[in-house]
Design a protein around this motif. Structure first.
Motif, PDB file in Angstrom:
ATOM      1  N   VAL A  35      12.274 -74.131 -47.521  1.00 47.92           N
ATOM      2  CA  VAL A  35      11.472 -74.805 -48.548  1.00 47.92           C
ATOM      3  C   VAL A  35      10.136 -75.255 -47.963  1.00 47.92           C
ATOM      4  CG1 VAL A  35      11.368 -76.854 -50.029  1.00 47.92           C
ATOM      5  CG2 VAL A  35      13.459 -75.487 -49.938  1.00 47.92           C
ATOM      6  N   LEU A  36      10.188 -75.846 -46.771  1.00 52.96           N
ATOM      7  CA  LEU A  36       8.944 -76.283 -46.131  1.00 52.96           C
ATOM      8  C   LEU A  36       8.022 -75.108 -45.834  1.00 52.96           C
ATOM      9  CD1 LEU A  36      10.311 -78.994 -43.669  1.00 52.96           C
ATOM     10  CD2 LEU A  36       8.859 -79.362 -45.685  1.00 52.96           C
ATOM     11  N   PHE A  37       8.601 -73.974 -45.449  1.00 57.93           N
ATOM     12  CA  PHE A  37       7.777 -72.791 -45.190  1.00 57.93           C
ATOM     13  C   PHE A  37       7.075 -72.337 -46.470  1.00 57.93           C
ATOM     14  CE2 PHE A  37       6.974 -68.270 -44.937  1.00 57.93           C
ATOM     15  CZ  PHE A  37       6.307 -68.165 -43.719  1.00 57.93           C
ATOM     16  N   ALA A  38       7.805 -72.324 -47.582  1.00 55.65           N
ATOM     17  CA  ALA A  38       7.195 -71.918 -48.851  1.00 55.65           C
ATOM     18  C   ALA A  38       6.061 -72.867 -49.233  1.00 55.65           C
ATOM     19  CB  ALA A  38       8.257 -71.876 -49.953  1.00 55.65           C
ATOM     20  N   ILE A  39       6.300 -74.157 -49.065  1.00 56.67           N
ATOM     21  CA  ILE A  39       5.253 -75.138 -49.364  1.00 56.67           C
ATOM     22  C   ILE A  39       4.065 -74.952 -48.429  1.00 56.67           C
ATOM     23  CG2 ILE A  39       4.701 -77.607 -49.356  1.00 56.67           C
ATOM     24  CD1 ILE A  39       7.657 -78.076 -50.212  1.00 56.67           C
ATOM     25  N   ALA A  40       4.349 -74.741 -47.146  1.00 52.40           N
ATOM     26  CA  ALA A  40       3.271 -74.570 -46.173  1.00 52.40           C
ATOM     27  C   ALA A  40       2.473 -73.299 -46.444  1.00 52.40           C
ATOM     28  CB  ALA A  40       3.847 -74.537 -44.758  1.00 52.40           C
ATOM     29  N   ALA A  41       3.133 -72.245 -46.888  1.00 49.02           N
ATOM     30  CA  ALA A  41       2.432 -70.996 -47.186  1.00 49.02           C
ATOM     31  C   ALA A  41       1.440 -71.195 -48.323  1.00 49.02           C
ATOM     32  CB  ALA A  41       3.431 -69.892 -47.532  1.00 49.02           C
ATOM     33  N   VAL A  42       1.841 -71.961 -49.319  1.00 44.16           N
ATOM     34  CA  VAL A  42       0.955 -72.237 -50.449  1.00 44.16           C
ATOM     35  C   VAL A  42      -0.192 -73.161 -50.020  1.00 44.16           C
ATOM     36  CG1 VAL A  42       0.836 -73.359 -52.710  1.00 44.16           C
ATOM     37  CG2 VAL A  42       2.752 -71.853 -52.174  1.00 44.16           C
ATOM     38  N   ALA A  43       0.117 -74.101 -49.133  1.00 46.54           N
ATOM     39  CA  ALA A  43      -0.867 -75.108 -48.733  1.00 46.54           C
ATOM     40  C   ALA A  43      -1.756 -74.667 -47.567  1.00 46.54           C
ATOM     41  CB  ALA A  43      -0.153 -76.406 -48.372  1.00 46.54           C
ATOM     42  N   GLY A  44      -1.580 -73.471 -47.079  1.00 52.73           N
ATOM     43  CA  GLY A  44      -2.421 -72.995 -45.977  1.00 52.73           C
ATOM     44  C   GLY A  44      -1.920 -73.390 -44.600  1.00 52.73           C
ATOM     45  N   PHE A  45      -0.661 -73.635 -44.447  1.00 52.08           N
ATOM     46  CA  PHE A  45      -0.010 -73.969 -43.181  1.00 52.08           C
ATOM     47  C   PHE A  45      -0.663 -75.142 -42.451  1.00 52.08           C
ATOM     48  CE2 PHE A  45       1.311 -69.576 -43.888  1.00 52.08           C
ATOM     49  CZ  PHE A  45       2.676 -69.725 -43.768  1.00 52.08           C
ATOM     50  N   PRO A  46      -0.659 -76.320 -43.072  1.00 53.40           N
ATOM     51  CA  PRO A  46      -1.159 -77.497 -42.358  1.00 53.40           C
ATOM     52  C   PRO A  46      -0.248 -77.824 -41.170  1.00 53.40           C
ATOM     53  CG  PRO A  46      -0.279 -78.120 -44.505  1.00 53.40           C
ATOM     54  CD  PRO A  46      -0.230 -76.633 -44.425  1.00 53.40           C
ATOM     55  N   THR A  51       4.895 -78.313 -38.033  1.00 57.00           N
ATOM     56  CA  THR A  51       5.718 -79.110 -37.121  1.00 57.00           C
ATOM     57  C   THR A  51       7.077 -79.410 -37.746  1.00 57.00           C
ATOM     58  OG1 THR A  51       3.734 -80.117 -36.167  1.00 57.00           O
ATOM     59  CG2 THR A  51       5.820 -81.276 -35.814  1.00 57.00           C
ATOM     60  N   ALA A  52       7.095 -79.779 -39.008  1.00 60.62           N
ATOM     61  CA  ALA A  52       8.361 -80.060 -39.704  1.00 60.62           C
ATOM     62  C   ALA A  52       9.235 -78.813 -39.771  1.00 60.62           C
ATOM     63  CB  ALA A  52       8.084 -80.602 -41.100  1.00 60.62           C
ATOM     64  N   ILE A  53       8.636 -77.653 -39.999  1.00 60.70           N
ATOM     65  CA  ILE A  53       9.394 -76.395 -40.041  1.00 60.70           C
ATOM     66  C   ILE A  53      10.046 -76.131 -38.691  1.00 60.70           C
ATOM     67  CG2 ILE A  53       9.193 -73.888 -40.263  1.00 60.70           C
ATOM     68  CD1 ILE A  53       6.870 -74.455 -42.271  1.00 60.70           C
ATOM     69  N   VAL A  54       9.279 -76.279 -37.630  1.00 57.50           N
ATOM     70  CA  VAL A  54       9.814 -76.032 -36.283  1.00 57.50           C
ATOM     71  C   VAL A  54      10.939 -77.008 -35.968  1.00 57.50           C
ATOM     72  CG1 VAL A  54       9.251 -76.074 -33.816  1.00 57.50           C
ATOM     73  CG2 VAL A  54       7.688 -74.982 -35.434  1.00 57.50           C
ATOM     74  N   ILE A  55      10.758 -78.266 -36.315  1.00 56.18           N
ATOM     75  CA  ILE A  55      11.796 -79.274 -36.040  1.00 56.18           C
ATOM     76  C   ILE A  55      13.080 -78.947 -36.803  1.00 56.18           C
ATOM     77  CG2 ILE A  55      12.427 -81.698 -36.428  1.00 56.18           C
ATOM     78  CD1 ILE A  55       9.491 -82.382 -35.727  1.00 56.18           C
ATOM     79  N   THR A  56      12.968 -78.564 -38.069  1.00 54.41           N
ATOM     80  CA  THR A  56      14.185 -78.251 -38.845  1.00 54.41           C
ATOM     81  C   THR A  56      14.869 -76.990 -38.321  1.00 54.41           C
ATOM     82  OG1 THR A  56      12.870 -77.133 -40.546  1.00 54.41           O
ATOM     83  CG2 THR A  56      13.458 -79.443 -40.945  1.00 54.41           C
ATOM     84  N   LEU A  57      14.084 -75.999 -37.914  1.00 54.16           N
ATOM     85  CA  LEU A  57      14.687 -74.782 -37.353  1.00 54.16           C
ATOM     86  C   LEU A  57      15.381 -75.059 -36.022  1.00 54.16           C
ATOM     87  CD1 LEU A  57      12.041 -72.034 -38.158  1.00 54.16           C
ATOM     88  CD2 LEU A  57      14.348 -72.239 -39.079  1.00 54.16           C
ATOM     89  N   VAL A  58      14.744 -75.829 -35.168  1.00 54.22           N
ATOM     90  CA  VAL A  58      15.366 -76.177 -33.887  1.00 54.22           C
ATOM     91  C   VAL A  58      16.624 -77.011 -34.136  1.00 54.22           C
ATOM     92  CG1 VAL A  58      15.056 -77.527 -31.769  1.00 54.22           C
ATOM     93  CG2 VAL A  58      13.252 -75.982 -32.531  1.00 54.22           C
ATOM     94  N   GLY A  59      16.556 -77.943 -35.070  1.00 48.76           N
ATOM     95  CA  GLY A  59      17.735 -78.744 -35.402  1.00 48.76           C
ATOM     96  C   GLY A  59      18.891 -77.879 -35.871  1.00 48.76           C
ATOM     97  N   ALA A  60      18.597 -76.908 -36.722  1.00 49.26           N
ATOM     98  CA  ALA A  60      19.649 -76.005 -37.200  1.00 49.26           C
ATOM     99  C   ALA A  60      20.216 -75.175 -36.057  1.00 49.26           C
ATOM    100  CB  ALA A  60      19.104 -75.099 -38.298  1.00 49.26           C
ATOM    101  N   CYS A  61      19.344 -74.718 -35.159  1.00 49.51           N
ATOM    102  CA  CYS A  61      19.804 -73.912 -34.015  1.00 49.51           C
ATOM    103  C   CYS A  61      20.644 -74.732 -33.046  1.00 49.51           C
ATOM    104  CB  CYS A  61      18.611 -73.307 -33.286  1.00 49.51           C
ATOM    105  SG  CYS A  61      17.787 -72.016 -34.228  1.00 49.51           S
TER     106      CYS A  61
END
Length: 107
Positions: A35-46, A51-61
């Motif tokens: 979800v964060l990736f989709a939002i970031a893609a629309v918003a131009g990857f702020p 950072t939130a995407i990376v944290i959630t992916l690392v947390g899942a891993c």
């Protein structure tokens, strides 16, 4: 055979509950990353969203591998108990976790 009070079955049930919660947490982290990736893609990857995407992916891993392996171990233990005729009154499932029919042991 009376399984009430069997410490092994009680421990397996406790582990199964923990595994279920941990899987939910891990998969929710993956969903949040998507979800964060989709939002970031629309918003131009702020940078904050990246950072939130990376944290959630690392947390899942970090969270997911252990409950996945423990879940397979619990399923294998339950299957072995069923094959040996011990440890419970649960019928054999029609499908395993991968959605495939269990192989016929007589083949």
């Amino acid at each position: 055979m009376n399984d009430a009070g069997d410490p092994v079955l009680e421990r397996r049930a406790r582990i199964a509950r923990t595994v279920k919660v941990a899987k939910r947490v891990g998969y929710c982290l993956l969903l949040a990353a998507i979800v964060l990736f989709a939002i970031a893609a629309v918003a131009g990857f702020p940078s904050g969203l990246v950072t939130a995407i990376v944290i959630t992916l690392v947390g899942a891993c970090v969270v997911l591998p252990i409950p996945i392996v423990l879940g397979y171990g619990l399923n294998a233990a339950a299957r072995e108990d069923r094959e040996l005729g011990i440890g419970g009154s649960q019928p054999a499932p029609d499908h395993d976790q991968a959605g495939e029919k269990p192989s016929d042991p007589q083949q």
